[in-house]
Design a protein around this motif. Structure first.
Motif, mmCIF file in Angstrom:
data_model
loop_
_atom_site.group_PDB
_atom_site.id
_atom_site.type_symbol
_atom_site.label_atom_id
_atom_site.label_comp_id
_atom_site.label_asym_id
_atom_site.label_seq_id
_atom_site.Cartn_x
_atom_site.Cartn_y
_atom_site.Cartn_z
ATOM 1 N N THR A 1 0.831 -1.210 0.000
ATOM 2 C CA THR A 1 0.000 0.000 0.000
ATOM 3 C C THR A 1 0.859 1.250 0.000
ATOM 4 O O THR A 1 0.580 2.213 -0.721
ATOM 5 C CB THR A 1 -0.928 0.013 1.225
ATOM 6 N N ARG B 1 -9.003 -2.562 -0.044
ATOM 7 C CA ARG B 1 -8.274 -1.353 -0.423
ATOM 8 C C ARG B 1 -9.133 -0.456 -1.309
ATOM 9 O O ARG B 1 -9.096 0.775 -1.188
ATOM 10 C CB ARG B 1 -6.981 -1.734 -1.147
ATOM 11 N N ALA C 1 -11.462 1.403 0.886
ATOM 12 C CA ALA C 1 -10.779 2.435 1.669
ATOM 13 C C ALA C 1 -10.403 3.646 0.817
ATOM 14 O O ALA C 1 -10.409 4.784 1.305
ATOM 15 C CB ALA C 1 -9.529 1.841 2.325
ATOM 16 N N PHE C 2 -10.098 3.428 -0.475
ATOM 17 C CA PHE C 2 -9.670 4.515 -1.361
ATOM 18 C C PHE C 2 -10.659 4.754 -2.491
ATOM 19 O O PHE C 2 -10.280 5.228 -3.566
ATOM 20 C CB PHE C 2 -8.298 4.178 -1.963
ATOM 21 N N GLU D 1 -2.603 8.434 -3.849
ATOM 22 C CA GLU D 1 -3.855 7.727 -3.555
ATOM 23 C C GLU D 1 -4.506 7.180 -4.822
ATOM 24 O O GLU D 1 -5.038 6.064 -4.827
ATOM 25 C CB GLU D 1 -4.830 8.649 -2.825
ATOM 26 N N ALA E 1 -5.336 3.247 -5.500
ATOM 27 C CA ALA E 1 -6.745 2.881 -5.685
ATOM 28 C C ALA E 1 -7.007 2.298 -7.065
ATOM 29 O O ALA E 1 -7.689 1.271 -7.217
ATOM 30 C CB ALA E 1 -7.630 4.102 -5.449
ATOM 31 N N THR F 1 -4.522 -2.991 5.209
ATOM 32 C CA THR F 1 -4.953 -1.728 4.601
ATOM 33 C C THR F 1 -5.305 -0.688 5.661
ATOM 34 O O THR F 1 -4.989 0.495 5.516
ATOM 35 C CB THR F 1 -6.170 -1.971 3.689
ATOM 36 N N LYS G 1 -3.207 2.838 5.413
ATOM 37 C CA LYS G 1 -3.875 3.990 4.809
ATOM 38 C C LYS G 1 -3.525 5.307 5.507
ATOM 39 O O LYS G 1 -3.179 6.290 4.829
ATOM 40 C CB LYS G 1 -5.393 3.786 4.802
ATOM 41 N N GLU H 1 -1.509 8.615 3.689
ATOM 42 C CA GLU H 1 -2.073 9.959 3.621
ATOM 43 C C GLU H 1 -1.132 11.010 4.186
ATOM 44 O O GLU H 1 -1.170 12.174 3.764
ATOM 45 C CB GLU H 1 -3.412 9.987 4.372
#
Length: 273
Positions: A21, A59, A62-63, A162, A166, A208, A212, A216
């Protein structure tokens, strides 16, 4: 197969996919040594494919706001065809020399992006993702994983960190479904391979949530540096996996013995998984 073995695979999946990730790829290659040691080399491609199949939906969720669907629409048609072709070739061909060439390409990213200091080395076009999807998906199914080989194209297209993570997850998930179907039809997916893949997949999916927030907080420069570092590491791992082949070739050339390498650079001899 025992609970300790499954627990170790789960932990390996967590660590590998957390790094995956943060670097937008390379988790599969980092996982190969653990999977090979704990399960044997024949299970590598099915186990990693199942791991991705389980981890990528988490994932994507989440994105979900960062997916570039225009890239996905270009990438998927070629990727689906390539995944099916590569999964079939997995049972019929060997690709040691392809791994060495891809490894060298990945290591070259250090110079291409000046270790992360350079944002782009060329301006990529959106339609390039169509042939890239065909090629990379076929090689991924054939070899289990090709590492973060597409990261260079995404970075040169201008994708943010990101968006890169993604969008690659959506594309990978779609092709993994095809590969799983073909692997199952070919009888590659044994009961043990399924259990191993579920164990690594659970660890990868959970990772994840830990990775994450870290992604960020990373700057664009930091992200590129990590991406390039993992590309180079992945390339080195791919080449090291074939070091015996390289040594054997050197001795053959030194002694004037024919190598038997095919036209495409891969030794195409039948094998059974």
């Amino acid at each position: 197969m025992d609970w300790l073995q499954l627990g170790l695979l789960c932990g390996a999946g967590f660590v590998a996919w957390a790094l995956n990730t943060l670097s937008a790829g390379g988790g599969g290659l980092l996982l190969i040594p653990a999977v090979t040691f704990l399960t044997g080399s024949a299970a590598v491609a099915p186990v990693i494919t199942l791991t991705e199949l389980m981890a990528n939906p988490v994932r994507i969720l989440a994105f979900r706001r960062d997916v570039d669907w225009t890239i996905v629409r270009w990438y998927l048609p070629g990727a689906i065809i390539g995944a099916a072709a590569g999964a079939w070739l997995f049972a019929n061909a060997r690709a040691e020399w392809l791994q060495i060439l891809i490894g060298l390409y990945l290591i070259g990213a250090v110079w291409e992006f000046r270790a992360g200091a350079r944002e782009r080395s060329y301006e990529a076009r959106r339609w390039w993702f169509l042939p890239a999807g065909l090629t990379v998906s076929m090689l991924s199914a054939l070899m289990g994983t090709v590492g973060p080989v597409l990261n260079s194209l995404y970075l040169n297209y201008g994708s943010s960190k990101e968006t890169l993570v993604a969008t690659k997850s959506v594309s990978s998930f779609a092709t993994d479904v095809i590969k799983i179907a073909v692997f199952t039809g070919l009888g590659v997916f044994s009961g043990h391979a399924l259990a191993f893949g579920l164990a690594t997949g659970i660890g990868a999916a959970v990772s994840t949530f830990a990775a994450k927030p870290m992604l960020e907080r990373m700057s664009g420069r930091q992200f590129r540096t990590v991406v390039v570092a993992l590309m180079a590491m992945s390339g080195a791992l791919m080449i090291w996996k074939q070091h015996e082949l390289v040594i054997a070739l050197y001795h053959q050339l030194a002694n004037g013995v024919p190598t038997g390498i095919g036209v495409a650079g891969a030794e195409l001899t039948p094998r059974r998984p």
